[in-house]
Each structure stands twice: as structure tokens, then as C-alpha cells.
Write a protein that holds these residues in place. Structure first.
Motif, short mmCIF file in Angstrom:
data_model
loop_
_atom_site.label_atom_id
_atom_site.label_comp_id
_atom_site.label_asym_id
_atom_site.label_seq_id
_atom_site.Cartn_x
_atom_site.Cartn_y
_atom_site.Cartn_z
N THR A 203 0.85 -1.19 0.00
CA THR A 203 0.00 0.00 0.00
C THR A 203 0.89 1.24 0.00
O THR A 203 2.10 1.15 0.26
CB THR A 203 -0.91 0.01 1.24
OG1 THR A 203 -0.10 0.08 2.41
CG2 THR A 203 -1.76 -1.26 1.30
N TYR B 249 4.10 0.63 8.81
CA TYR B 249 3.45 1.64 7.98
C TYR B 249 3.93 3.03 8.40
O TYR B 249 3.94 3.37 9.58
CB TYR B 249 1.93 1.56 8.12
CG TYR B 249 1.35 0.31 7.52
CD1 TYR B 249 0.83 0.30 6.23
CD2 TYR B 249 1.34 -0.89 8.24
CE1 TYR B 249 0.30 -0.85 5.68
CE2 TYR B 249 0.83 -2.05 7.68
CZ TYR B 249 0.30 -2.03 6.41
OH TYR B 249 -0.20 -3.18 5.85
N THR C 39 -5.05 4.03 12.11
CA THR C 39 -6.17 3.92 11.17
C THR C 39 -5.96 4.85 9.98
O THR C 39 -6.22 4.48 8.82
CB THR C 39 -7.50 4.26 11.87
OG1 THR C 39 -7.67 3.38 12.99
CG2 THR C 39 -8.68 4.09 10.93
N LEU D 157 -3.44 3.40 7.58
CA LEU D 157 -3.87 2.17 6.89
C LEU D 157 -5.06 2.38 5.96
O LEU D 157 -5.17 1.71 4.93
CB LEU D 157 -4.22 1.10 7.92
CG LEU D 157 -3.03 0.52 8.69
CD1 LEU D 157 -3.50 -0.19 9.94
CD2 LEU D 157 -2.25 -0.42 7.82
N THR D 158 -5.97 3.27 6.32
CA THR D 158 -7.21 3.40 5.54
C THR D 158 -7.49 4.81 5.05
O THR D 158 -8.48 5.02 4.34
CB THR D 158 -8.42 2.93 6.38
OG1 THR D 158 -8.63 3.84 7.47
CG2 THR D 158 -8.21 1.53 6.92
N THR E 174 -11.88 -7.80 2.54
CA THR E 174 -11.79 -6.40 2.17
C THR E 174 -12.07 -6.24 0.69
O THR E 174 -11.39 -6.85 -0.14
CB THR E 174 -10.41 -5.80 2.54
OG1 THR E 174 -10.24 -4.54 1.88
CG2 THR E 174 -9.28 -6.72 2.13
N GLN F 49 -4.76 -4.08 9.39
CA GLN F 49 -5.80 -3.13 9.02
C GLN F 49 -7.09 -3.42 9.78
O GLN F 49 -7.76 -2.51 10.27
CB GLN F 49 -6.07 -3.17 7.52
CG GLN F 49 -7.09 -2.12 7.08
CD GLN F 49 -7.47 -2.24 5.63
OE1 GLN F 49 -8.24 -3.13 5.26
NE2 GLN F 49 -6.97 -1.36 4.79
#
Length: 722
Positions: free
Chosen positions: A22, A77, A220, A223-224, A332, A499
Motif C-alpha cells: 500500500t 506503515y 487507522t 492504513l485506511t 476487504t 488493518q
């Protein structure tokens, strides 16, 4: 492509379920890579051992689950988007500017002091028998922890660099801060159960909880993205602004101590979402990791290509099957689009699908995987936890709605291929079905999972047996899993689960706010007042709120929030609990393909090179069945396997015919092309079939038959004219 040997079969899918990096994910090598892999393996093994052999106290287990996820997340991350080209972007510490050094020094001092105080308390308990440290220890660590955490966050946002191969110093400190929060809460957990959310809460409780919420929100975000963070922040603000809000949103408001200490209990962050994340979700993610490490996922896709690749629009039909299956396992929508879509989207474009349609088909199928039993992308486990309904009953109820959804998407794909006169892929380029069918034993892990679930085994035991069977089955293939591959699967499982940990913890904050403020009950009252005018209007309103809450959020979080806000209101209308939760679950899942914020469609558009907004509208059109099916099982509970078999069979058959008519109307092709008037007529016939009554079925069939005769007559006239 090299020519296969006579005994071999062309391979079209390789590494199709590999997890792509990602934008913020690091790719750690060398010593850092080994340390990170060891942490991931330990994290996964901890869960497997506790679930199967060494049970732990609930709060402690969930706290370790969250903290381990935070530590791995901050190391794996970055705060900033990473680049494969950047190397040593942040440079040596001695080369940094004074502002960065000052921030890191402040972070080190604050987090280091807090960690030292917590460590002192634990060492005193372990080696000196001190039940409680001096008051100074727990009264002094809170503010330094909070200040140090914020300083490390700001340093990461501004200075952390773009190199995927290094861990920023501030992220090490965030990991240590996470451990400090865990250490404090575990130390006082007995007393905290009694005083959290009350006037007896201590300052240390509040500061540890605030630091924990900040850490969860930051992970969060990494990750998103910002969407879920903004939504959680709005709910947090709502807890404090209640006295100034109008109507049913008004409440008395809460101070920081009561709010944050309440949020870090099993009514909030440690509540239902994390309860499921720490058991069922992580177990089945590890199961998916074992399937991936043993290359069974590649077999699923190759099998689909062998079975349907040569049919008209073959790659699209493969996407419907393979993406649905993989989406069911990995939980997901957007992630599944990226992995399987990298193979299916180019092949769909090759046989004639427009880029927009190819991306939309992949997004629609991947999102459908979240409603496909027996795993349902972890949604079934959360539903079982929230409602108390047995998991097997939820899985059985999900069968017919899932079949209707996928058969509708299949019909649309097939009719579009027929309308555009598409062909399939050449048989010479496809895997040989006769070869792959001899390897059908690779489906054994899924079969074992389903059998053990319905044979009465617990979900955890069934998932563990399925995971072990995936490793055993690999011994019959060239990708035999030995100790190294098993460790890789354990490592991969932790990386894939982070995640979900962050998302479920963030969703827990929202669930906690709803429970604390009572807004869910007031929302139920609002739905009741709307239902006095029209129950259908109340359901439409509930649908819109479920979609709105789910926009931009991962599926698991979307359902957890909708289940807390909307489902109780539907139950208050007299709708059965199972029906109410399935209703909001479907719309929470389909928010991934609902404009204007359709994450799965956007992911597909990126792969196909199509316009994201047009792709999202196309995905919404293809997935239209999912927006109708919940109203179907509201009016006909038989679609959820409730009632007599003859009634279930009748409703199922009529719904299937309705799905075909709906698909033909949407695509504009029945037994020939349809103009706008005939499409509208066919849509009316489809909706009549959807209702499930004998009279409406007869009306729908009559219209469909009449339209069929009309099209055949018009075709005959054209033939005679030529």
C-alpha cells in the motif's frame, strides 16, 4: 508464453492473491526485516495458542491484541506515502534540523519517562511483591506520555521520509507508547472495570486512554486514510457537544475523564468489534494467508478460467466467481479488487469490455464476496457476536441472498457480452479443465471448514482445522509447505490482519459513543415516528443511513457502526433481529460500490485506467440486486431460510426469475435489444417477481412472456424483410 508439455496445463494466474504494498507500507529488509517478521510471527502464534490451548482473561487478551497491532502497524506503515526509489531520505539523526531534533527529543523524554514509570510498577509487582506502586508513579506518567506521543506523531507527519526500507525513529517511540498504554491498563485492569466512565476514574486512566485513542486513530489514518478518522472524530466531538445540539441529537454531554475511560472498556474499544477481530477475524485472515502461501488461491482462479474462460465474456464470468470466492476469505473489497483485478481487468478489456465495465465488474464481484457464506468477509462473525444468533444459522440465512446477488451479476455480465457480441479467450491459452479437475482436492480446506462448522465444532476449532488442512493439502502440490513456508504464512497473517485491528478498534470508539450517549435509542424513536407514516419510508431511510455510515469505511467497520446505530431502530419496528441485521449488513457492504465514495470501484478504476466516478456508477448499476434483495427478504422472510420449504422454494425461484428480468432491464438486452420503454416495462415485471406473492409473480411472468413473444415477432419481421 512458453509451450506447455503435454501433461501440463497453461497457467494463467500466478500470485493472484499476493498482497501488493500500500502507499504507506514499508518493505523492510535486513535486520529490521528480521525483527519485524519475528514480531509478526509471534503476534500470530500468540492468538492461535490462546484461542486453542491457553485461554486468557478477556480484557487482557483484547488489550494485547490491540497493542500488538499498534506496534506492528507503526513499524510497518509510515506516516507519509512511501517511494520505492527513495533511499535514506531522512538521513542520519545528526544531519537533521533543530526542529526535528527538538520534536524527537521531546517525544523520547515523554514516552521514555512514561515507559520507565510503568516498567518500575511492573518490576515492583514481579520482584518485590508490591501490589501498587507509590501514588507518584501513576500520577506523573500521564502528561509526559500524552505530550511525547503527540510530539512523535507530529515528527512523523513532517519529517519521517519516503524510504520504504527504514523505520523512522518517531515510529519506534509510538510503538513504545503503545506498550506503555497496555502496561498501565493491564496493571490497574481490575479496578478500572469498576471505575471507568465514573467520577472515580483516576487521572492516569484518562491520560492512558487518550493516548490509546490517539494511537488508534493515527494507525487507522495510515492504513485506511482520513475518512474513518474523520467519522470517529465527529462521534467523539458529539460526546462533548451534546448539550448544544438540537432535537434527538441532544444529550447532557460528558467530561474528558468520564468519556475516555469509558471508551477504553468492553463497551467501546474492547467491545464487540475487537472481540471478533481478536478471535474469528484474525483466525480466518491467517487461514487466507495459508491458502496464499500454499498457492491454493492461484488454483481457485485457474480453475475458474478453465471452467468459464472460453465462454462469451469469459474473463468477466471468471471475475464473478474468483473475486467473490477470494473476497469472502480476505474480508476487504478494495484489497481484493487490487489483487485479483490485476489479472481479470486486463483480460476483460481484451475480450471487448470497456475499461469502465471491466473495473465495475471486478468491484461488484469483490464486494459481493463480503456477503458470501460461510466466511462473509468476517461479517458473519460480528453479526453472531452482536445478535447472539448462532453462527451456523447466520450462514444458512445468507445462502439465498448471496446466490441472488451473484446470479444477477452473472446475468448482467452474460447479457452484456451477448449484446456486444463478445467472445471468450482461446482455449489454447486457458488452463486445461481435465488437468485441474484432478487437483480438485485443493478445495478441501474450504470443504473441511464448511463441514466442521455444521458438524458442531466451534468456529475457532473449525478455522484452525481448515488452516492446518491448507498446509497438509499443499504437500500434494509443487508448493509444499515446510517450516519456512509455515513461518511465512504466520508472518503474512499478521501483516494482513493489522488493518482489521485498527479498523475494529476505531469502530469500537463509535460503538462506545453510541452506547454512552444513547443516540442509538433516540434514532430508534425517530424511525418509529417515520414508520407511523410509512414503514417502507422508514426502511428507505435506514438504507440511506447504513450506506452513508459505510461510505469510505472498510466493510467490517461499516457493519459494526450500522449495527449499533440502525439495526436497533429496525428491531423496534417489529422486524426480526436476523432480518434487521442482514438489512443493514447488505447496505454497509454495498457502500463500497455506492457513489460518490465507492472505494472498491475507485480501486478498480485505478487498474483499468477509467474514470473513477463513472466506474462507481457502473458498479452501482451492476450491483443493483444488492440494493433490492434486502427489501425482498424484509417482505419475504423465506429468503433467509425462515419458513416452510415449499414457501422457500417458491420465493427463491420467483426471485431468481426476477433477477434475470432485472439484469435484462439494466443491460438493455432481453431476447434482443430493448428500447427505453421496453426496459421500463421489464423493470416493472422484475419488481413484481421480487415481491414473492402468487399474484405479482403471475403478473411478472405474463409481462415477461408477452415481451418475449413481442421480441420474437419483431425479429421474425426483420428476417422476412431481409
Amino acid at each position: 508464453m512458453s509451450h506447455p508439455e503435454p501433461t501440463q496445463s497453461p497457467v494463467i494466474a500466478q500470485g493472484v492473491d499476493d498482497e501488493p504494498l500500500t502507499p504507506t507500507q514499508r518493505d523492510l529488509r535486513g535486520r529490521n526485516g528480521l525483527v519485524f517478521a519475528a514480531l509478526c510471527i509471534a503476534y500470530t502464534l500468540f492468538h492461535i495458542l490462546v484461542m486453542n490451548l491457553f485461554p486468557m482473561e478477556t480484557w487482557a487478551y483484547r488489550l494485547i491484541h490491540v497493542t500488538g497491532g499498534l506496534v506492528i502497524g507503526f513499524l510497518g506503515y509510515s506516516a507519509l506515502t512511501q517511494s520505492d526509489e527513495a533511499t535514506g531520505a531522512a538521513g542520519k539523526l545528526s544531519d537533521r534540523g533543530m526542529p526535528e531534533k527538538a520534536l524527537l527529543a521531546l517525544a523520547l523524554a515523554g514516552v521514555g519517562y512514561a515507559f520507565a514509570m510503568i516498567a518500575y510498577a511492573w518490576l515492583g509487582r514481579w520482584f518485590a511483591g508490591m501490589a501498587n506502586p507509590s501514588a507518584f508513579i501513576f500520577n506523573s506518567f500521564g502528561i509526559p506520555l500524552l505530550v511525547g506521543t503527540i510530539a512523535a506523531l507530529v515528527a512523523g507527519w513532517v519529517y519521517s521520509g519516503r524510504d520504504r526500507n527504514r523505520i523512522y525513529e518517531g515510529d519506534w517511540l509510538l510503538g513504545i507508547a503503545s506498550i506503555a498504554v497496555l502496561g498501565y491498563i493491564l496493571f490497574v485492569v481490575g479496578a478500572l472495570r469498576l471505575r471507568a466512565g465514573t467520577g472515580m476514574a483516576q487521572p492516569g486512566d484518562m491520560y492512558a486512554a487518550i493516548a490509546g485513542v490517539i494511537l488508534i486513530l493515527e494507525l487507522t489514518r495510515r492504513l485506511t486514510g482520513l475518512v474513518l478518522v474523520v467519522i470517529v472524530s465527529v462521534f467523539i466531538a458529539y460526546s462533548f457537544l451534546g448539550p448544544w445540539l438540537p432535537g434527538f441529537l441532544n444529550h447532557r454531554g460528558y467530561n474528558a475523564s468520564r468519556f475516555f475511560t469509558y471508551i477504553f472498556t468492553d463497551q467501546g474499544i474492547l467491545g464487540a468489534p475487537i472481540a471478533v477481530s481478536s478471535t474469528y477475524i484474525i483466525l480466518f485472515i491467517v487461514f487466507a494467508a495459508f491458502l496464499q502461501a500454499s498457492k491454493v488461491g492461484d488454483y481457485f482462479v485457474n480453475f475458474a478460467f478453465a471452467a468459464a474462460g472460453q465462454a462469451r465474456g469469459g474473463p468477466a464470468k471468471v471475475a464473478v466467481f474468483a473475486s467473490g470466492l477470494m473476497g469472502m476469505i480476505n474480508g476487504t473489497s478494495a484489497g481484493n479488487v487490487v489483487s485479483t483485478g490485476s489479472l481479470t481487468i486486463p483480460l476483460m478489456k481484451r475480450v471487448g469490455y470497456p475499461a469502465r465495465s471491466a473495473a465495475a465488474i471486478e468491484a461488484t464481484a469483490s464486494s459481493g464476496g463480503q456477503i458470501l457464506p460461510p466466511i462473509m468477509g468476517a461479517g458473519a462473525f460480528i453479526m453472531a457476536e452482536v445478535t447472539g444468533i448462532p453462527y451456523t444459522e447466520i450462514v444458512v440465512a445468507a445462502i439465498i441472498p448471496a446466490v441472488l446477488y451473484f446470479i444477477s451479476v452473472y446475468f448482467m455480465v452474460d447479457l452484456q457480452a451477448l449484446k456486444l457480441d463478445m467472445k471468450g479467450l482461446p482455449r489454447s491459452e486457458l488452463p486445461k479443465f481435465a488437468v485441474l479437475v484432478r487437483q480438485v482436492y485443493l478445495f478441501l480446506p474450504i470443504i473441511i471448514l464448511i463441514y466442521t462448522l455444521f458438524a458442531g465444532y466451534s468456529v475457532i476449532r473449525a478455522g484452525t482445522l481448515a488452516m492446518v488442512s491448507a498446509a497438509v493439502v499443499s504437500w500434494l502440490t509443487p508448493h509444499r509447505m515446510g517450516p519456512r513456508q509455515i513461518l511465512h504464512a504466520l508472518d503474512l497473517g499478521a501483516r494482513m490482519s493489522i488493518q482489521m485491528v485498527a479498523v475494529c478498534a476505531a469502530a469500537g470508539v463509535i460503538v462506545g459513543v453510541i452506547a454512552l450517549t444513547g443516540v442509538g435509542a433516540r434514532f430508534s424513536t425517530l424511525l418509529l415516528s417515520i414508520a407511523d407514516q410509512s414503514q417502507l419510508l422508514a426502511l428507505f431511510f435506514a438504507m440511506c443511513i447504513s450506506i452513508l455510515l459505510g461510505m469510505g469505511m472498510p466493510t467490517t467497520a461499516a457493519y459494526a457502526v450500522a449495527a449499533a446505530v440502525v439495526a436497533p431502530g429496525l428491531v423496534s419496528l417489529g422486524i426480526p433481529v436476523l432480518v434487521a441485521h442482514f438489512f443493514v449488513f447488505y447496505y454497509a457492504v454495498m457502500s463500497a460500490i455506492t457513489p460518490p465514495v465507492a472505494l472498491a470501484a475507485y480501486a478498480g478504476a485505478g487498474l483499468a485506467g477509467s474514470d473513477p466516478m463513472k466506474t462507481s456508477f457502473e458498479a452501482f448499476r451492476l450491483g443493483l440486486a444488492a440494493f433490492i434483495v434486502p427489501f425482498m427478504f424484509f417482505s419475504s422472510h423465506e429468503l433467509l431460510m425462515q419458513g416452510e420449504w415449499i414457501d422457500i422454494l417458491h420465493v427463491f425461484v420467483s426471485a431468481m426469475l426476477g433477477m434475470f428480468l432485472l439484469s435484462a432491464s439494466v443491460i438493455g438486452y432481453y431476447f434482443g435489444r430493448l428500447n427505453i420503454v421496453l426496459r421500463a416495462v421489464l423493470l416493472a415485471a422484475a419488481l413484481a417477481m421480487v415481491d414473492g406473492g402468487w399474484l405479482t409473480d403471475a403478473i411478472g411472468l405474463a409481462v415477461a412472456a408477452g415481451l418475449f413473444v413481442l421480441q420474437r415477432a419483431m425479429r421474425g419481421q426483420r428476417v422476412n424483410a431481409t
